[in-house]
Motif scaffolding. Structure first.
Motif, mmCIF file in Angstrom:
data_model
loop_
_atom_site.group_PDB
_atom_site.id
_atom_site.type_symbol
_atom_site.label_atom_id
_atom_site.label_comp_id
_atom_site.label_asym_id
_atom_site.label_seq_id
_atom_site.Cartn_x
_atom_site.Cartn_y
_atom_site.Cartn_z
ATOM 1 N N ALA A 1 -23.025 -37.381 -30.173
ATOM 2 C CA ALA A 1 -22.897 -36.251 -29.640
ATOM 3 C C ALA A 1 -23.733 -35.288 -29.501
ATOM 4 O O ALA A 1 -24.284 -34.294 -28.455
ATOM 5 C CB ALA A 1 -20.923 -35.995 -29.316
ATOM 6 N N GLU A 2 -23.438 -34.823 -30.922
ATOM 7 C CA GLU A 2 -24.079 -33.305 -31.692
ATOM 8 C C GLU A 2 -25.322 -34.207 -31.107
ATOM 9 O O GLU A 2 -26.852 -32.727 -31.272
ATOM 10 C CB GLU A 2 -24.207 -33.846 -32.909
ATOM 11 C CG GLU A 2 -24.999 -34.716 -33.466
ATOM 12 C CD GLU A 2 -24.616 -36.004 -32.848
ATOM 13 O OE1 GLU A 2 -24.460 -36.913 -34.421
ATOM 14 O OE2 GLU A 2 -23.293 -36.088 -33.463
ATOM 15 N N GLU A 3 -26.579 -34.527 -30.301
ATOM 16 C CA GLU A 3 -28.019 -34.901 -30.064
ATOM 17 C C GLU A 3 -28.071 -34.362 -29.229
ATOM 18 O O GLU A 3 -28.936 -34.410 -28.748
ATOM 19 C CB GLU A 3 -28.525 -36.193 -30.920
ATOM 20 C CG GLU A 3 -28.654 -36.550 -31.712
ATOM 21 C CD GLU A 3 -29.046 -37.664 -32.110
ATOM 22 O OE1 GLU A 3 -29.676 -38.436 -31.322
ATOM 23 O OE2 GLU A 3 -29.207 -38.635 -33.290
ATOM 24 N N PHE A 4 -26.849 -33.873 -28.257
ATOM 25 C CA PHE A 4 -26.744 -33.612 -26.869
ATOM 26 C C PHE A 4 -27.093 -32.134 -26.763
ATOM 27 O O PHE A 4 -26.244 -31.654 -27.712
ATOM 28 C CB PHE A 4 -26.185 -34.018 -25.892
ATOM 29 C CG PHE A 4 -25.972 -35.555 -25.398
ATOM 30 C CD1 PHE A 4 -26.563 -36.013 -24.874
ATOM 31 C CD2 PHE A 4 -25.758 -36.910 -26.464
ATOM 32 C CE1 PHE A 4 -26.553 -37.694 -23.684
ATOM 33 C CE2 PHE A 4 -26.077 -37.798 -26.336
ATOM 34 C CZ PHE A 4 -26.542 -38.313 -24.799
ATOM 35 N N HIS A 5 -28.202 -31.817 -25.701
ATOM 36 C CA HIS A 5 -28.310 -30.228 -25.918
ATOM 37 C C HIS A 5 -27.792 -29.593 -23.859
ATOM 38 O O HIS A 5 -28.613 -30.278 -23.730
ATOM 39 C CB HIS A 5 -29.440 -29.793 -26.379
ATOM 40 C CG HIS A 5 -29.841 -29.401 -27.486
ATOM 41 N ND1 HIS A 5 -30.651 -31.368 -28.242
ATOM 42 C CD2 HIS A 5 -29.613 -29.121 -29.147
ATOM 43 C CE1 HIS A 5 -29.977 -30.789 -29.246
ATOM 44 N NE2 HIS A 5 -29.863 -29.843 -29.829
#
Length: 326
Positions: free
Chosen positions: A166-170
């Motif tokens: 999730a942290e790699e989605f913007h």
């Protein structure tokens, strides 16, 4: 039209498909189907749990709601790039492909002609065709760019399920003909690509252009000093421009200036870059009058000036020159 049904939607599109010739396009279509089929099989999604719609350069998979969405996402994030890499490394450069992908969910229905329709499907298709997703694929070294819809992010991605970073989605806002579309992009946001402006947001103020006087238009009709100018940033009226300085030279007002040296008569032009009007006497003042001149050095008023007689300095000294009769 049949009643709408809930489905997980996987959309996959080939980059620059129309730039290939017919033979290459036919090969790429076969490779696209193979890559998608192997990806679904490796994820444990049986063929009976999905429906396919062919769009020429793209394919749409409608997956049964009994298949968990995290299972679909994990296969697209990890398995799809691996299968695509295996195909590209065995193909020529002209036959290699890169893919834009979208994972969305919503309701779709089958109309009388056997075509899938629905507002959620339209939304997913616009995400697939967005300029920002195209730019993301163009600017990254990998061969796959993934974007998920807002409801997939809210219901699945943000909860950090296993294998879904999730942290790699913007969060991004994509421009479309129907207005801005919120979505979430996996990986870095591209430097190029069109993003939709926020509602009511004003664009950047245009840079004032200096006019001929070196000033820029200021707010409320005033002026702003240019790069080489000073003064107030905004004035109600422009100040008068300063007068140009007089040309270099010697200027006399009244009087009778005198210089030692020669005699200048009449209007003279081009005297050391300047101009002399009238007679200027250069030499001692108050001495004996020169031949053909009044004592003040001027020509007689009743006649034209005579040829100047040679000055004493111009005479030959005794004993020089041509010899006369003795």
């Amino acid at each position: 039209m049949n009643d709408p049904v809930n489905r997980t939607m996987l959309l996959v599109d080939i980059e620059k498909f129309s730039d290939r010739d017919d033979v290459e396009q036919a090969f790429l279509r076969r490779m696209l189907y193979d890559v998608v089929d192997r990806t679904m099989e490796r994820a444990g999604i049986d063929e009976t749990l999905r429906l396919r719609a062919d769009q020429g350069d793209s394919v749409m998979e409608f997956i049964d709601p009994n298949v968990p969405v995290p299972q679909v996402l994990r296969s697209v994030i990890s398995e799809l790039p691996a299968q695509l890499k295996a195909v590209n490394r065995m193909a020529s450069r002209a036959a290699q492909m890169r893919l834009r992908t979208v994972v969305a969910s919503g309701f779709i229905a089958l109309d009388e002609r056997g075509i899938w329709v629905g507002g959620d499907l339209n939304h997913a298709c616009r995400l697939l065709d967005a300029d920002l997703l195209r730019a993301a694929l163009r600017e990254r070294p990998g061969d796959v760019a993934l974007c998920v819809s807002q409801n997939v992010w809210t219901g699945i991605v943000r909860h950090h399920h296993l294998g879904i970073p999730a942290e790699e989605f913007h969060e991004v806002t994509l421009a479309s003909k129907n207005g801005p579309l919120p979505a979430w992009l996996l990986g870095p946001v591209p430097a190029s690509g069109q993003t939709a402006p926020s509602p009511g947001a004003a664009g950047p103020a245009p840079t004032p252009v200096p006019d001929a006087s070196g000033e820029r238009p200021g707010p409320a009709g005033g002026t702003e000093a240019g790069p080489s100018g000073g003064g107030s940033a905004s004035t109600s009226a422009s100040a008068p421009a300063p007068a140009a300085p007089p040309p270099a030279g010697i200027h006399f007002t009244g009087g009778a200036p005198a210089f030692g040296g020669s005699l200048v008569m009449g209007n003279q032009h081009g005297v050391s870059g300047g101009r002399v009007d009238g007679d200027v006497v250069m030499g001692s003042v108050g001495g004996p009058a020169r031949p053909g001149r009044t004592p003040d050095g001027h020509a007689p008023a009743d006649g034209s000036p005579d040829q100047d007689a040679p000055s004493p300095d111009d005479r030959q000294p005794p004993g020089t020159g041509e010899a006369g009769p003795r």
